[in-house]
Scaffold this motif. Structure first.
Motif, short mmCIF file in Angstrom:
data_model
loop_
_atom_site.label_atom_id
_atom_site.label_comp_id
_atom_site.label_asym_id
_atom_site.label_seq_id
_atom_site.Cartn_x
_atom_site.Cartn_y
_atom_site.Cartn_z
N ALA A 1 0.83 -1.21 0.00
CA ALA A 1 0.00 0.00 0.00
C ALA A 1 0.87 1.26 0.00
O ALA A 1 0.59 2.22 -0.72
CB ALA A 1 -0.94 -0.01 1.20
N ILE A 2 1.93 1.26 0.79
CA ILE A 2 2.83 2.42 0.86
C ILE A 2 3.56 2.60 -0.48
O ILE A 2 3.68 3.72 -0.99
CB ILE A 2 3.83 2.29 2.03
N GLN A 3 4.02 1.50 -1.06
CA GLN A 3 4.69 1.59 -2.36
C GLN A 3 3.75 2.14 -3.42
O GLN A 3 4.14 2.96 -4.25
CB GLN A 3 5.24 0.22 -2.77
N ASP A 4 2.50 1.70 -3.38
CA ASP A 4 1.50 2.18 -4.33
C ASP A 4 1.26 3.68 -4.15
O ASP A 4 1.25 4.43 -5.12
CB ASP A 4 0.18 1.41 -4.15
N GLU A 5 1.10 4.12 -2.91
CA GLU A 5 0.90 5.54 -2.63
C GLU A 5 2.11 6.36 -3.08
O GLU A 5 1.95 7.45 -3.62
CB GLU A 5 0.67 5.77 -1.13
N GLY A 6 3.29 5.84 -2.86
CA GLY A 6 4.51 6.56 -3.22
C GLY A 6 4.67 6.73 -4.72
O GLY A 6 5.28 7.69 -5.19
N SER A 7 4.10 5.81 -5.49
CA SER A 7 4.26 5.88 -6.95
C SER A 7 3.15 6.68 -7.63
O SER A 7 3.26 7.01 -8.81
CB SER A 7 4.30 4.47 -7.53
N LYS A 8 2.09 7.01 -6.92
CA LYS A 8 0.94 7.70 -7.52
C LYS A 8 1.20 9.16 -7.85
O LYS A 8 0.75 9.66 -8.88
CB LYS A 8 -0.26 7.67 -6.57
N TYR A 9 1.87 9.85 -6.93
CA TYR A 9 1.91 11.31 -7.00
C TYR A 9 3.32 11.84 -7.26
O TYR A 9 4.29 11.40 -6.67
CB TYR A 9 1.37 11.93 -5.73
N GLU A 10 3.36 12.81 -8.14
CA GLU A 10 4.61 13.50 -8.44
C GLU A 10 4.86 14.61 -7.42
O GLU A 10 5.99 14.89 -7.05
CB GLU A 10 4.48 14.10 -9.84
N LYS A 11 3.77 15.24 -6.99
CA LYS A 11 3.88 16.36 -6.06
C LYS A 11 2.73 16.30 -5.05
O LYS A 11 1.58 16.06 -5.42
CB LYS A 11 3.82 17.67 -6.84
N VAL A 12 3.08 16.52 -3.78
CA VAL A 12 2.10 16.51 -2.69
C VAL A 12 2.26 17.83 -1.94
O VAL A 12 3.31 18.09 -1.37
CB VAL A 12 2.35 15.31 -1.75
N GLN A 13 1.21 18.65 -1.96
CA GLN A 13 1.27 19.97 -1.33
C GLN A 13 0.14 20.17 -0.33
O GLN A 13 -0.99 20.47 -0.72
CB GLN A 13 1.16 21.07 -2.39
N PRO A 14 0.44 20.01 0.96
CA PRO A 14 -0.59 20.32 1.96
C PRO A 14 -0.91 21.82 1.92
O PRO A 14 -0.01 22.64 1.79
CB PRO A 14 0.09 19.95 3.28
#
Length: 139
Positions: free
Chosen positions: A83-96
């Motif tokens: 699940a963590i690997q999948d989440e890590g590969s989904k997004y190029e940029k994460v901006q709270p």
């Protein structure tokens, strides 16, 4: 003899001061390690996930989430590592962006740029403040 006793007292006082100083320093360092915002928890989680550092990413997952995976309840997503690997590969940029904290709970609006940059979305992330810091609940 009196000189020897005085020297032992001075040495004992110096040792006590050193021990107190070191324990105070350790407490400050330990508390700062867990003193991060909900936004930082999200950023750190994704940075670790994107780097493939599963153990580091787990540090930002709520205990309830880790227990859920540990019990084998995540039939569709498999293991926590997957699940963590999948989440890590989904997004190029994460901006709270915007955060609302109510007691031990936080909701953070996060702008997400998917890999390739052609798709952007905003999602609310929910976190809980546990003993050792803010943790993602993935709800």
């Amino acid at each position: 003899m009196i000189q020897l006793i005085q020297n032992k007292k001075i040495i004992g006082a110096i040792i006590a001061i050193i021990v107190l100083s070191l324990s105070s320093w350790f407490m400050v360092v330990s508390s700062k390690e867990n003193d991060y915002t909900p936004e930082q928890a999200i950023e750190r989680y994704y940075k670790a996930a994107q780097n493939g550092d599963i153990d580091e990413a787990k540090k930002y997952c709520a205990t309830e989430v880790l227990d859920y995976y540990e019990r084998g309840n995540a039939v569709f997503t498999g293991t926590i590592s997957a699940a963590i690997q999948d989440e890590g590969s989904k997004y190029e940029k994460v901006q709270p962006e915007k955060t609302k904290i109510t007691g031990q709970f936080a909701t953070v609006s996060v702008n997400l740029t998917h890999q390739g940059g052609d798709y952007k979305t905003t999602e609310d992330y929910h976190l809980i403040k546990e003993e050792d810091g803010w943790k993602l609940t993935f709800q």
